[in-house]
Design an enzyme around this catalytic site. Structure first.
Site, PDB file in Angstrom:
ATOM      1  N   PHE A  19       0.846  -1.195   0.000  1.00 11.66           N
ATOM      2  CA  PHE A  19       0.000   0.000   0.000  1.00 11.66           C
ATOM      3  C   PHE A  19       0.876   1.236   0.000  1.00 11.66           C
ATOM      4  O   PHE A  19       2.053   1.195   0.378  1.00 11.66           O
ATOM      5  CB  PHE A  19      -0.943   0.008   1.218  1.00 11.66           C
ATOM      6  CG  PHE A  19      -0.241   0.008   2.549  1.00 11.66           C
ATOM      7  CD1 PHE A  19       0.048   1.198   3.202  1.00 11.66           C
ATOM      8  CD2 PHE A  19       0.137  -1.190   3.158  1.00 11.66           C
ATOM      9  CE1 PHE A  19       0.699   1.207   4.431  1.00 11.66           C
ATOM     10  CE2 PHE A  19       0.782  -1.198   4.386  1.00 11.66           C
ATOM     11  CZ  PHE A  19       1.074   0.008   5.025  1.00 11.66           C
ATOM     12  N   CYS A  20       0.298   2.335  -0.453  1.00 13.12           N
ATOM     13  CA  CYS A  20       0.983   3.624  -0.460  1.00 13.12           C
ATOM     14  C   CYS A  20      -0.092   4.706  -0.326  1.00 13.12           C
ATOM     15  O   CYS A  20      -1.260   4.395  -0.095  1.00 13.12           O
ATOM     16  CB  CYS A  20       1.817   3.811  -1.727  1.00 13.12           C
ATOM     17  SG  CYS A  20       0.863   3.681  -3.245  1.00 13.12           S
ATOM     18  N   THR A  21       0.272   5.951  -0.483  1.00 14.39           N
ATOM     19  CA  THR A  21      -0.661   7.043  -0.191  1.00 14.39           C
ATOM     20  C   THR A  21      -1.870   7.051  -1.115  1.00 14.39           C
ATOM     21  O   THR A  21      -3.014   6.973  -0.665  1.00 14.39           O
ATOM     22  CB  THR A  21       0.057   8.404  -0.287  1.00 14.39           C
ATOM     23  OG1 THR A  21       1.219   8.368   0.526  1.00 14.39           O
ATOM     24  CG2 THR A  21      -0.867   9.529   0.190  1.00 14.39           C
TER      25      THR A  21
ATOM     26  N   ILE B 243      -4.035   4.472   0.500  1.00 13.88           N
ATOM     27  CA  ILE B 243      -4.540   4.771   1.843  1.00 13.88           C
ATOM     28  C   ILE B 243      -5.673   5.786   1.785  1.00 13.88           C
ATOM     29  O   ILE B 243      -6.656   5.697   2.531  1.00 13.88           O
ATOM     30  CB  ILE B 243      -3.400   5.306   2.736  1.00 13.88           C
ATOM     31  CG1 ILE B 243      -2.262   4.304   2.815  1.00 13.88           C
ATOM     32  CG2 ILE B 243      -3.909   5.633   4.137  1.00 13.88           C
ATOM     33  CD1 ILE B 243      -0.944   4.908   3.262  1.00 13.88           C
TER      34      ILE B 243
END
Length: 307
Positions: free
Chosen positions: A175-177, A204
């Site tokens: 996952f990332c922003t 996210i």
């Protein structure tokens, strides 16, 4: 005054990307758009702010090109200042990995919707990896996630070589922003023999927008690359602040420390910043305070780069 923030990206073959800079600058001035736009041969990556009508009119201008006609933007809003000007960068990549052989336009991992994410990361066979940088992880992450402790995304390849094994780690979820780094990180893992690779669709931000706090596995706040610094569930403004000296997110303990000086330094950097630099930062803060008291713009502090 409430403003709209749109975040969007797309990996696409974009050989004429440099020709777009002047056009976007002109359109940005026309619609009073602020923000950061990165253009590269592999696509576009942007976060912009302005009035709701203006931001969508600007986005529509981009979407008139058939390559971006399906461009999707994530919307949030804030009464806080997000950007001080419009900056458009021409880069080799919209997310800098440093490897031209990795192309998310060809293959990426399996997208996981926010409402299915909790179930996936419960699987004991899944290795959950946070692909963001160390200062982002510092203020929030998913429970149980591995922190690669990278300072830039360029270190991702080295991290994978030293810590991941496609024979041992059969399932990897990342996952990332906002989803963009995971597109490239998952393409990178597939390129290196990993098979079951998953990533959180929309990142996210999509999770915080669509998953209720009582059902959430997220802990803390989500670092973002504008002057809000962070957001929480519902994409509401977070409470995090940055140190002007080292650009590291500040904890409550940092904010109450005797070594914290607003606009200058924090316990993390107080001993590494020279007195000359501290005086420069103090003067900068005076100018920011003066600009605020006169209700005019100032360039303010720089944000860390997402790479």
């Amino acid at each position: 005054m409430e403003q709209t923030i749109l975040t969007f990206y797309k990996f696409v073959t974009f050989p004429d990307f440099a020709d777009w800079k002047t056009t976007l600058q002109e359109e940005g001035a026309k619609f009073s758009i602020l923000g950061t736009i990165i253009l590269a041969k592999e696509g576009i990556n942007a976060t912009i702010s302005g009035s709701e009508d203006a931001t969508y009119l600007f986005l529509d201008k981009i979407k008139t090109d058939s390559r971006f006609s399906d461009l999707q933007a994530r919307k949030s809003s804030s009464s806080r200042k997000t950007f001080y000007r419009l900056k458009i960068f021409l880069r080799d990549e919209i997310v800098t990995l440093g490897d031209d052989t990795i192309n998310p336009s060809r293959a990426v991992g399996k997208y996981v919707e926010p409402d299915a994410w909790n179930q996936l990361i419960k699987d004991p066979e899944v290795l959950l990896v946070d692909t963001r940088n160390d200062y982002e992880v510092a203020i929030g992450t998913f429970a149980g996630a591995v922190n690669p402790e990278t300072k830039t995304f360029r270190e991702w390849d080295e991290y994978v070589k030293e810590n991941l094994d496609h024979k041992k780690h059969k399932k990897v979820a990342m996952f990332c922003t906002g989803g963009i780094r995971c597109e490239k990180a998952s393409a990178h893992l597939l390129h290196h023999g990993f098979e079951d690779v998953y990533h959180l669709k929309g990142g996210i931000l999509n999770y915080l927008e669509n998953v209720q706090p009582e059902e959430s596995k997220w802990e803390g706040e989500c670092f973002i690359f504008d002057h809000r610094v962070s957001v929480i569930h519902g994409l509401k403004d977070g409470r995090s602040e940055l140190c002007f000296g080292c650009r590291w997110p500040l904890s409550e303990e940092d904010l109450h420390s005797d070594q914290y000086e607003f606009g200058v330094c924090c316990p993390r950097c107080v001993d590494s910043i020279t007195e000359e630099k501290k005086e420069s930062l103090r003067e900068r803060q005076k100018q920011i305070n003066l600009a605020n008291s006169q209700n005019r713009s100032h360039l303010g502090q720089k944000m860390p780069r997402s790479e």
